[in-house]
Motif scaffolding. Structure first.
Motif, PDB file in Angstrom:
ATOM      1  N   ALA A 184      -5.401  22.208   3.159  1.00 51.26           N
ATOM      2  CA  ALA A 184      -5.277  22.637   1.698  1.00 51.26           C
ATOM      3  C   ALA A 184      -6.016  24.030   2.543  1.00 51.26           C
ATOM      4  N   SER A 185      -6.036  24.413   3.729  1.00 50.89           N
ATOM      5  CA  SER A 185      -6.673  25.293   4.837  1.00 50.89           C
ATOM      6  C   SER A 185      -5.530  25.474   5.399  1.00 50.89           C
ATOM      7  N   GLY A 186      -4.653  24.726   5.604  1.00 52.36           N
ATOM      8  CA  GLY A 186      -3.389  24.757   6.397  1.00 52.36           C
ATOM      9  C   GLY A 186      -3.213  25.104   8.021  1.00 52.36           C
ATOM     10  N   LYS A 187      -4.187  23.766   8.423  1.00 58.47           N
ATOM     11  CA  LYS A 187      -4.903  23.545   9.805  1.00 58.47           C
ATOM     12  C   LYS A 187      -3.944  23.030  10.254  1.00 58.47           C
ATOM     13  N   VAL A 188      -3.571  21.934   9.412  1.00 56.68           N
ATOM     14  CA  VAL A 188      -2.364  20.455  10.417  1.00 56.68           C
ATOM     15  C   VAL A 188      -1.119  21.259  10.563  1.00 56.68           C
ATOM     16  N   THR A 189      -1.225  21.107  12.115  1.00 57.81           N
ATOM     17  CA  THR A 189       0.043  21.841  12.516  1.00 57.81           C
ATOM     18  C   THR A 189       0.721  20.553  12.736  1.00 57.81           C
ATOM     19  N   LEU A 190       0.598  19.612  14.126  1.00 59.66           N
ATOM     20  CA  LEU A 190       1.101  18.319  15.118  1.00 59.66           C
ATOM     21  C   LEU A 190       0.373  16.969  15.153  1.00 59.66           C
ATOM     22  N   TYR A 191      -1.097  17.317  14.959  1.00 60.01           N
ATOM     23  CA  TYR A 191      -1.834  15.887  14.885  1.00 60.01           C
ATOM     24  C   TYR A 191      -3.272  16.492  13.631  1.00 60.01           C
ATOM     25  N   PRO A 192      -3.202  14.969  13.599  1.00 62.02           N
ATOM     26  CA  PRO A 192      -4.015  14.701  12.373  1.00 62.02           C
ATOM     27  C   PRO A 192      -5.207  15.975  12.473  1.00 62.02           C
ATOM     28  N   ILE A 193      -6.199  15.988  11.604  1.00 61.58           N
ATOM     29  CA  ILE A 193      -7.476  16.798  11.409  1.00 61.58           C
ATOM     30  C   ILE A 193      -8.015  16.155  10.273  1.00 61.58           C
ATOM     31  N   GLY A 194      -9.316  15.273  10.857  1.00 63.02           N
ATOM     32  CA  GLY A 194     -10.100  14.069  10.005  1.00 63.02           C
ATOM     33  C   GLY A 194      -9.414  13.133   9.169  1.00 63.02           C
ATOM     34  N   TRP A 195      -9.673  11.882  10.010  1.00 66.71           N
ATOM     35  CA  TRP A 195      -8.412  10.877   9.916  1.00 66.71           C
ATOM     36  C   TRP A 195      -8.814  10.456   7.615  1.00 66.71           C
ATOM     37  N   ASN A 196      -7.414  10.423   7.381  1.00 66.18           N
ATOM     38  CA  ASN A 196      -7.748   9.910   6.351  1.00 66.18           C
ATOM     39  C   ASN A 196      -6.644   8.884   6.260  1.00 66.18           C
ATOM     40  N   ILE A 197      -6.475   7.411   5.371  1.00 70.18           N
ATOM     41  CA  ILE A 197      -5.362   7.260   4.936  1.00 70.18           C
ATOM     42  C   ILE A 197      -5.962   6.874   3.246  1.00 70.18           C
ATOM     43  N   GLU A 198      -6.363   7.915   2.638  1.00 69.15           N
ATOM     44  CA  GLU A 198      -6.807   6.914   0.790  1.00 69.15           C
ATOM     45  C   GLU A 198      -4.726   8.056   0.982  1.00 69.15           C
ATOM     46  N   ALA A 199      -3.983   8.430   1.004  1.00 65.07           N
ATOM     47  CA  ALA A 199      -2.546   8.829   0.916  1.00 65.07           C
ATOM     48  C   ALA A 199      -1.949   7.675   0.642  1.00 65.07           C
ATOM     49  N   TYR A 200      -2.029   6.639   1.366  1.00 65.47           N
ATOM     50  CA  TYR A 200      -1.138   5.650   1.362  1.00 65.47           C
ATOM     51  C   TYR A 200      -1.732   4.493   0.684  1.00 65.47           C
ATOM     52  N   THR A 201      -3.648   4.533   0.466  1.00 67.13           N
ATOM     53  CA  THR A 201      -3.930   3.765  -0.472  1.00 67.13           C
ATOM     54  C   THR A 201      -3.292   3.974  -1.774  1.00 67.13           C
ATOM     55  N   SER A 202      -3.123   5.354  -2.792  1.00 65.03           N
ATOM     56  CA  SER A 202      -2.847   5.826  -3.899  1.00 65.03           C
ATOM     57  C   SER A 202      -1.234   5.530  -4.388  1.00 65.03           C
ATOM     58  N   LEU A 203      -0.736   5.434  -3.203  1.00 60.86           N
ATOM     59  CA  LEU A 203       0.494   4.756  -2.942  1.00 60.86           C
ATOM     60  C   LEU A 203       0.446   3.549  -3.300  1.00 60.86           C
ATOM     61  N   ILE A 204       0.537   2.741  -2.619  1.00 58.70           N
ATOM     62  CA  ILE A 204       0.203   1.694  -2.723  1.00 58.70           C
ATOM     63  C   ILE A 204       0.205   0.818  -4.485  1.00 58.70           C
ATOM     64  N   LYS A 205      -1.181   1.216  -4.148  1.00 57.20           N
ATOM     65  CA  LYS A 205      -1.940   0.630  -5.970  1.00 57.20           C
ATOM     66  C   LYS A 205      -1.228   1.472  -7.163  1.00 57.20           C
ATOM     67  N   GLY A 206      -1.080   3.095  -6.724  1.00 55.62           N
ATOM     68  CA  GLY A 206      -0.524   3.901  -7.888  1.00 55.62           C
ATOM     69  C   GLY A 206       0.979   4.238  -8.742  1.00 55.62           C
ATOM     70  N   THR A 207       1.512   3.312  -7.474  1.00 58.21           N
ATOM     71  CA  THR A 207       2.926   3.663  -7.355  1.00 58.21           C
ATOM     72  C   THR A 207       4.001   2.328  -7.658  1.00 58.21           C
ATOM     73  N   ARG A 208       4.884   1.909  -7.470  1.00 56.31           N
ATOM     74  CA  ARG A 208       6.017   1.529  -7.588  1.00 56.31           C
ATOM     75  C   ARG A 208       6.722   1.319  -6.401  1.00 56.31           C
ATOM     76  N   ILE A 209       5.625   2.306  -5.524  1.00 56.88           N
ATOM     77  CA  ILE A 209       6.317   1.927  -3.724  1.00 56.88           C
ATOM     78  C   ILE A 209       7.002   0.478  -3.376  1.00 56.88           C
ATOM     79  N   LEU A 210       6.227  -0.410  -3.461  1.00 55.16           N
ATOM     80  CA  LEU A 210       6.371  -1.344  -2.619  1.00 55.16           C
ATOM     81  C   LEU A 210       7.274  -2.601  -3.426  1.00 55.16           C
ATOM     82  N   SER A 211       7.125  -2.702  -4.953  1.00 56.98           N
ATOM     83  CA  SER A 211       9.094  -2.330  -4.997  1.00 56.98           C
ATOM     84  C   SER A 211      10.098  -2.372  -4.870  1.00 56.98           C
ATOM     85  N   ALA A 212       9.961  -1.310  -4.914  1.00 64.14           N
ATOM     86  CA  ALA A 212      11.240  -0.336  -4.920  1.00 64.14           C
ATOM     87  C   ALA A 212      11.694  -0.099  -3.398  1.00 64.14           C
TER      88      ALA A 212
END
Length: 293
Positions: free
Chosen positions: A44-72
């Motif tokens: 949100a603050s625009g600090k991310v450029t070429l390397y992750p800041i603060g490890w977080n895999i919630e985006a992948y967890t939300s996609l797998i649980k909340g969408t049909r991405i595995l079916s797709a």
């Protein structure tokens, strides 16, 4: 002959420029990876450029649980594997006859195929043909119109033509039939161009977008490309994924930008994994199949 000092500087300068251009091409992918694994506040603050800041895999967890991405993804794999099998079979069975000097009318058929590279029936006639054949909402509506690429066909035909005639003569003397000659001699010798054309078809089927939108109406049959595109365009869907933990009382540390980045990365990852294994065939396969000497 050793290169002169001027040639060394010239090549060094070229290598430097090409390396810089290659690195700049990787920036978007690196940034996408970094955003998908970064902390919400850093994104949100625009600090991310070429390397992750603060490890977080919630985006992948939300996609797998909340969408049909595995079916797709499963749909994309089916479309790609079956489509490549069909396309490679038809391309080989078409390129081989028109590469043979004894095939009557090879010039006519070659020109007829080249004609399709310049002129086509258009979107509406193609849609009407697919609909009249009863292929709507079926994967055959994706496979049949894209069954063969004229460019890939010509590359493979030229590669077959470059196989020495002495090989053919030796096979005939040993009593080899036409089909046996194709299966036992021509195809093993043509592995570079086969691997290259296979990758071309794989990328084409995996990234298929417009045909899926036109011919597939059932959302459960959407592939990865269409699902990710709809997810990126739908801010409501992204917001629902962000708030998906609210109903269960779980705080989800994710923002729409990280969901978009994670979705794009999941979509391109399979092709990125395949490329290194087939890259060595690119130059040899395309160059030998594009220039007859």
């Amino acid at each position: 002959m050793k290169p002169t000092v001027g040639e060394k500087w010239f090549y060094s300068f070229n290598y430097l420029i090409l390396a810089l251009l290659g690195i700049t091409c990787l920036f978007p992918l690196i940034n996408t990876i970094a955003v998908s694994f970064s902390d919400t506040h850093a994104i949100a603050s625009g600090k991310v450029t070429l390397y992750p800041i603060g490890w977080n895999i919630e985006a992948y967890t939300s996609l797998i649980k909340g969408t049909r991405i595995l079916s797709a993804m499963q749909n994309s794999i089916i479309i790609t594997i079956v489509g490549v099998a069909f396309s490679m079979t038809v391309t080989i069975m078409t390129a081989y006859p028109i590469s043979r000097g004894i095939f009557y009318g090879r010039r006519f058929f070659t020109l007829a195929m080249v004609f399709t590279m310049l002129f086509s029936g258009g979107l509406i006639p193609t849609y009407l043909v697919v609909k009249s054949l009863g292929l709507m909402n079926s994967y055959f509506a994706l496979w049949l119109p894209a069954l063969i690429s004229t460019y890939n066909l010509l590359v493979m035909r030229t590669f077959f033509e470059n196989i020495p005639s002495e090989v053919d003569d030796a096979a005939r003397i040993d009593g080899c039939s036409e089909m046996a000659y194709l299966m036992r001699i021509v195809l093993p010798l043509s592995m570079p161009v086969i691997a290259t054309i296979t990758l071309f078809y794989s990328v084409s089927y995996w990234n298929m977008f417009m045909n899926v939108l036109i011919y597939i109406n059932n959302t459960s049959k959407f592939n990865m490309t269409v699902l990710i595109q709809k997810m990126i365009q739908s801010q409501n869907l992204l917001q629902e994924l962000v708030n998906s933990g609210a109903t269960s009382g779980v705080t989800v540390d994710v923002v729409p930008e990280s969901l978009k980045a994670a979705g794009v990365l999941i979509m391109v990852l399979p092709m990125l994994l395949v490329y290194p294994f087939l890259q060595k065939y690119f130059v040899k396969g395309v160059m030998l199949g594009s220039v007859k000497g």
